[in-house]
Motif scaffolding. Structure first.
Motif, mmCIF file in Angstrom:
data_model
loop_
_atom_site.group_PDB
_atom_site.id
_atom_site.type_symbol
_atom_site.label_atom_id
_atom_site.label_comp_id
_atom_site.label_asym_id
_atom_site.label_seq_id
_atom_site.Cartn_x
_atom_site.Cartn_y
_atom_site.Cartn_z
ATOM 1 N N THR A 44 0.829 -1.195 0.000
ATOM 2 C CA THR A 44 0.000 0.000 0.000
ATOM 3 C C THR A 44 0.861 1.241 0.000
ATOM 4 O OG1 THR A 44 -0.086 -0.198 2.372
ATOM 5 C CG2 THR A 44 -1.950 -1.065 1.160
ATOM 6 N N ASN A 45 0.321 2.304 -0.559
ATOM 7 C CA ASN A 45 1.023 3.579 -0.589
ATOM 8 C C ASN A 45 0.415 4.507 0.416
ATOM 9 O OD1 ASN A 45 2.620 2.819 -2.796
ATOM 10 N ND2 ASN A 45 0.931 3.285 -4.215
ATOM 11 N N SER A 47 -0.797 7.473 1.036
ATOM 12 C CA SER A 47 -1.165 8.719 0.379
ATOM 13 C C SER A 47 -1.694 9.694 1.396
ATOM 14 C CB SER A 47 -2.188 8.466 -0.722
ATOM 15 O OG SER A 47 -3.298 7.842 -0.197
ATOM 16 N N THR A 57 3.312 10.458 -2.315
ATOM 17 C CA THR A 57 2.841 9.318 -1.535
ATOM 18 C C THR A 57 3.985 8.628 -0.839
ATOM 19 O OG1 THR A 57 3.041 7.854 -3.431
ATOM 20 C CG2 THR A 57 0.904 8.888 -3.089
ATOM 21 N N ASN A 59 5.300 4.973 0.302
ATOM 22 C CA ASN A 59 5.053 3.587 -0.035
ATOM 23 C C ASN A 59 5.365 2.670 1.122
ATOM 24 O OD1 ASN A 59 4.362 4.190 -2.688
ATOM 25 N ND2 ASN A 59 6.509 4.289 -3.310
ATOM 26 N N ASP A 176 -5.377 4.079 -1.072
ATOM 27 C CA ASP A 176 -4.682 2.816 -0.813
ATOM 28 C C ASP A 176 -5.333 2.050 0.337
ATOM 29 O OD1 ASP A 176 -2.626 3.354 -2.806
ATOM 30 O OD2 ASP A 176 -1.988 4.915 -1.434
ATOM 31 N N ASN A 403 -5.506 6.825 7.024
ATOM 32 C CA ASN A 403 -4.730 6.200 5.960
ATOM 33 C C ASN A 403 -3.382 5.681 6.470
ATOM 34 O OD1 ASN A 403 -4.565 5.562 3.062
ATOM 35 N ND2 ASN A 403 -2.786 6.926 3.122
ATOM 36 N N THR A 407 -1.876 1.862 6.310
ATOM 37 C CA THR A 407 -0.850 1.615 5.284
ATOM 38 C C THR A 407 0.577 1.761 5.784
ATOM 39 O OG1 THR A 407 -0.891 3.940 4.549
ATOM 40 C CG2 THR A 407 -2.409 2.409 3.446
#
Length: 556
Positions: A44-45, A47, A57, A59, A176, A403, A407
């Protein structure tokens, strides 16, 4: 009613709700995380872009062994272009003495990425529902909250306008996160076409069974694999009661109530939360019924009455909101379990499970047996959610933080397990041992984000960390889950808010006394049903039927 209150007062005890011995949060705490970054979901990034300007972003990828690892650059979200904000995050768990250290460590990671300071507002299990009712009713401008079908009721809060719709925020700041959660989970957090929460991808596919201390099963040569129903446990409980005076034969608390926790065990699924009147039969998925008027409920409470009168449960079972202290002390001989992967399945995969009881006490191993096969229902897919308050002044930044939780493995594991060296020690690249008296031991990897990122701990089977096999077992189970016929149907409480509140009051007063076997069901069940009807149960059921019929017509 006064008689019931009198009985309850005699049964009451001061108890604190904490992590419950229910696995895979369907209700409360799944502490059997075989959890590590899977190569599918952990690629997943991050973001965590700025509100309007930062589009880079971060990673977070999975390495060749399946371990979640972050390759995020420190300046990926250009925090200098963001004004600093404070985010208040309410979540539920047992009190943690050293939460301040975790908050400080978390902010060292979060602030460089999104220029936000996170304020962790942990509320004890037993107080969380009432606390969040007060917070939401007051209009307090907090930012994020843990919500579910079983606490801080997600659907009721949506109906009350407590949570913000977040579709645009997800698309802009968390694509993501969205990609890492199967579509069937996202359907459960939509109400009238709008998304109001981010589901945590975790062990949601709900199979059910029981846990029994390994030493007890072996000592008395109990045929623990032969159990097909709760009633089959009766001879085991009789043996334990007669011979093990220091043990509680059957561990029970309000969150572990089998009827509300394990609806498929009784042939039903809930529509909305499990307490509210209106379930659906798994055999005939067309008619909404009052679960409290079924033969299944009558049989259950009569069985529980028999168990209670024989001393198989604690005397204060009706008012007990948590029995974590009993679990940590190894006092529960048998307990109900939401079980995604049981002992025979782990052993067939070549793993050595300690059992779910060892999550609380490493010296107490258990056999875990699933006798109701996994089924993904709306209430289980929506059993662990992060929502943004409608009154949040920082909705964009709140979504950026969500997020990161989903991620960024380092951020996720910090809030989940704490600070290395203080709260846990590394015993391998992706396996830890928690420090019992370290001051932070939530044991709730399902609570904070995408659980494929989590480190393995002592409650996970030995060998589960090798090539991510443990995570693959449960992640594949969830991705390939058998869905219920009503998966994705979300009941909108709005037309019956008053009736639901009235029914909730009756349930809170009477249900657990009846369901724990603490009072005579022949006397109190008719009173309970009558008062529920007067509170508006039939109107709620009729509204559920109407909405379900409309949903089916639109989704044929």
């Amino acid at each position: 009613m006064s008689n019931v209150k009198s009985k309850l007062s005699k049964l009451s005890a001061v108890c604190l709700l904490s992590t419950v011995l229910l696995q895979g949060c369907g209700s409360s705490n799944d502490n059997t995380s075989s959890a590590n970054g899977s190569s599918d979901a952990a690629k997943t990034n991050n973001s965590a872009a700025s509100a309007d300007s930062a589009n880079s972003t971060n990673n977070a990828t999975a390495d060749s062994s399946g371990n979640a690892s972050s390759n995020a650059s420190d300046n990926a979200s250009e925090p200098a272009k963001l004004d600093h904000v404070d985010l208040t995050y309410y979540f539920v768990n047992s009190p943690q003495a050293d939460i301040a250290s975790v908050e400080a460590a978390l902010n060292k990671l979060v602030e460089p990425k999104i220029n936000a300071t996170i304020h962790l507002k942990l509320v004890d299990w037993g107080a969380y529902d009432e606390k969040m009712k007060l917070v939401n009713a007051s209009g307090e401008p907090y930012d994020l909250a843990f919500t579910a079908t079983w606490t801080n009721n997600f659907y009721q809060n949506v109906a009350n306008g407590a949570f913000a719709p977040i579709d645009d925020l997800i698309d802009k700041y968390a694509p993501d996160t969205k990609a890492g959660v199967p579509d069937m989970f996202w359907k459960t957090v939509k109400v009238k076409g709008k998304t109001y929460g981010v589901p945590n991808f975790q062990q949601a596919t709900a199979g059910y069974g029981y846990l029994i201390q390994k030493t007890i099963a072996d000592k008395y040569k109990l045929d623990w694999k032969s159990v097909k129903s709760l009633n089959d446990l009766t001879p085991f409980l009789e043996t334990i009661k007669a011979n093990e005076k220091s043990l509680i034969p059957f561990g029970y608390n309000q969150v572990q109530d089998p009827f509300l926790l394990a609806t498929p065990m009784f042939g039903y699924e809930a529509l909305g939360d499990t307490k509210t009147p209106g379930w659906l039969s798994l055999q005939d998925g067309s008619k909404v019924i009052n679960q409290y008027e079924t033969k299944a409920f009558s049989d259950y409470i009569h069985m529980m009455r028999d168990w209670y009168t024989k001393g198989y449960l604690r005397k204060d079972a009706a008012t007990l909101k948590d029995n974590t202290a009993d679990a940590k002390a190894g006092k529960d001989a048998i307990a109900m379990g939401q079980i995604d992967i049981d002992t025979p399945t782990f052993e067939a995969a070549g793993l050595k499970p300690g059992g779910r009881m060892s999550n609380f006490n490493k010296d107490v191993q258990s056999y875990d047996l699933q006798f109701v096969k996994p089924l993904l229902t709306t209430d289980k897919a929506a059993a662990t959610i992060t929502a943004i308050s409608a009154n949040s002044p920082n909705k964009e930044r709140a979504m950026m933080f969500i997020n990161l939780l989903n991620t960024d493995p380092e951020i996720y594991n910090t809030i989940t397990w704490g600070v290395e060296g203080k709260h846990y020690k590394k015993v391998a690249d992706n396996r830890i041992e928690t420090i019992k008296d370290g001051g932070y031991q939530t044991l709730s990897p399902w609570e904070f984000g995408n659980m494929t990122q989590t480190l393995y701990f002592e409650g996970d089977p030995q060998g589960a960390e090798v090539n991510g096999v443990g995570t693959k077992l449960w992640a594949d189970l969830n991705r390939n889950a058998t869905p219920s016929s009503a998966l994705g149907f979300v009941f909108d409480f709005t037309p019956v808010k008053t009736e639901k509140a009235n029914c909730d009051a009756v349930i809170d007063e009477l249900y657990y006394a009846i369901a724990s076997g603490s009072v005579d069901p022949d006397k109190y069940l008719p009173q309970f049903i009558d008062r529920m009807k007067k509170a508006g149960a039939d109107k709620i059921i009729a509204e559920k039927q109407k909405q379900l019929d409309e949903w089916r017509a639109a989704n044929q």
